[in-house]
Design a protein around this motif. Structure first.
Motif, PDB file in Angstrom:
ATOM      1  N   GLY A   1      -6.271   5.328  -3.191  1.00 36.93           N
ATOM      2  CA  GLY A   1      -4.858   5.040  -2.952  1.00 36.93           C
ATOM      3  C   GLY A   1      -4.154   4.407  -4.133  1.00 36.93           C
ATOM      4  O   GLY A   1      -4.691   4.314  -5.243  1.00 36.93           O
ATOM      5  N   ARG A   2      -2.930   3.970  -3.878  1.00 38.85           N
ATOM      6  CA  ARG A   2      -2.094   3.299  -4.871  1.00 38.85           C
ATOM      7  C   ARG A   2      -1.526   2.033  -4.250  1.00 38.85           C
ATOM      8  O   ARG A   2      -1.121   2.029  -3.079  1.00 38.85           O
ATOM      9  N   ALA A  30      -4.527  10.604   5.710  1.00 38.25           N
ATOM     10  CA  ALA A  30      -3.549   9.691   5.111  1.00 38.25           C
ATOM     11  C   ALA A  30      -3.243   8.544   6.075  1.00 38.25           C
ATOM     12  O   ALA A  30      -2.970   8.765   7.255  1.00 38.25           O
ATOM     13  N   GLY A  63       1.801   3.885   4.915  1.00 36.71           N
ATOM     14  CA  GLY A  63       2.048   2.819   3.944  1.00 36.71           C
ATOM     15  C   GLY A  63       2.368   1.512   4.652  1.00 36.71           C
ATOM     16  O   GLY A  63       2.879   1.497   5.771  1.00 36.71           O
ATOM     17  N   ASP A  84      -5.665   7.350   1.208  1.00 36.67           N
ATOM     18  CA  ASP A  84      -6.353   8.519   1.756  1.00 36.67           C
ATOM     19  C   ASP A  84      -7.794   8.134   2.054  1.00 36.67           C
ATOM     20  O   ASP A  84      -8.511   7.641   1.171  1.00 36.67           O
ATOM     21  N   LYS A  90       2.587   0.838 -10.080  1.00 36.32           N
ATOM     22  CA  LYS A  90       1.499   1.281  -9.212  1.00 36.32           C
ATOM     23  C   LYS A  90       0.144   1.101  -9.899  1.00 36.32           C
ATOM     24  O   LYS A  90       0.001   1.345 -11.090  1.00 36.32           O
ATOM     25  N   TYR A 145       0.863  -1.179   0.000  1.00 40.11           N
ATOM     26  CA  TYR A 145       0.000   0.000   0.000  1.00 40.11           C
ATOM     27  C   TYR A 145       0.899   1.229   0.000  1.00 40.11           C
ATOM     28  O   TYR A 145       1.484   1.591   1.022  1.00 40.11           O
ATOM     29  N   GLU A 146       1.014   1.859  -1.161  1.00 39.89           N
ATOM     30  CA  GLU A 146       1.904   3.012  -1.307  1.00 39.89           C
ATOM     31  C   GLU A 146       1.297   4.266  -0.685  1.00 39.89           C
ATOM     32  O   GLU A 146       1.957   5.053  -0.049  1.00 39.89           O
ATOM     33  N   ARG A 147       0.005   4.471  -0.927  1.00 41.00           N
ATOM     34  CA  ARG A 147      -0.681   5.654  -0.414  1.00 41.00           C
ATOM     35  C   ARG A 147      -2.149   5.321  -0.241  1.00 41.00           C
ATOM     36  O   ARG A 147      -2.770   4.739  -1.112  1.00 41.00           O
TER      37      ARG A 147
END
Length: 209
Positions: A158-159, A108, A111, A93, A171, A89-91
């Motif tokens: 998210g990414r 946020a 990660g 929100d 991603k 999980y990179e990002r």
């Protein structure tokens, strides 16, 4: 050079081009076959998200002007159902929305790497202080509260990356939508926690990658 020789060289060139084309085509087919084979073996599956509970500290709407103040704490769990694929999980929100209008600022989440069959749990606070809303939304919210049931959607934008062995993918966009049915008045099934109300939900979320 005779006409016969020119024809011979021309045929040789055509055979060379055909061989190159056939080699490129065979290489592409081989790559596609390998990708298909990997997919069939690994069977990648989207992460599973569940909205465990929501604690409401403030959920007040005012009219003229139409402003909404929201303070929530939600507990969200995610599970990687794959046997051989890890998830980065990179990002992430998280925010709340009402009738497709965002009513809190995004919060946020840190990660994380989620291994095979692993579960992660987050409990973020979501804040929206005097957020302007359309007049019809303020009226709808007041009507829903008077009826004793309000649907708030907890959303995650998210990414993510996939991990297979030492290979890590690029991603991918992650979109999660969790419905939270909040009850009020005589229909309330919440548990009083000080000045707040906590609702046990255990709601499955819609996930799109």
């Amino acid at each position: 050079m005779t006409v016969k020789d020119c024809g011979h060289h021309e045929c040789h060139r055509k055979r060379l081009y055909r061989g190159i084309f056939a080699g490129i085509l065979a290489f592409i087919v081989l790559i596609l076959f390998i990708i298909l084979l990997i997919w069939l073996i690994l069977r990648p599956t989207k992460p599973q998200f569940i909205l465990q509970d929501a604690t409401v500290y403030a959920f007040n709407v005012s009219q003229q002007p139409n402003l909404l103040t929201t303070t929530l704490q939600v507990t969200i769990s995610s599970r990687n159902p794959n046997d051989r694929i890890g998830v980065y999980y990179e990002r992430l929100d998280v925010y709340a929305s009402y009738r497709n209008q965002q009513i809190t600022l995004p919060t946020a989440l840190p990660g994380a790497y989620e291994g095979h069959k692993h579960v992660d749990v987050w409990s973020p606070f979501l804040y929206g202080n005097s957020v302007p809303v359309a007049p019809y939304l303020a009226m709808s919210l007041s009507q829903d509260q008077n009826a004793g049931l309000v649907l708030v959607n907890i959303k995650i934008d998210g990414r993510v990356k996939w991990k297979v062995g030492t290979w890590i993918s690029g991603k991918y966009h992650l979109w999660v939508n969790c419905p939270a049915y909040i009850t009020f008045g005589s229909r309330s099934n919440g548990i009083s926690v000080g000045s707040a109300m906590k609702y046990q939900l255990a709601t499955s979320c819609e996930v799109d990658v």
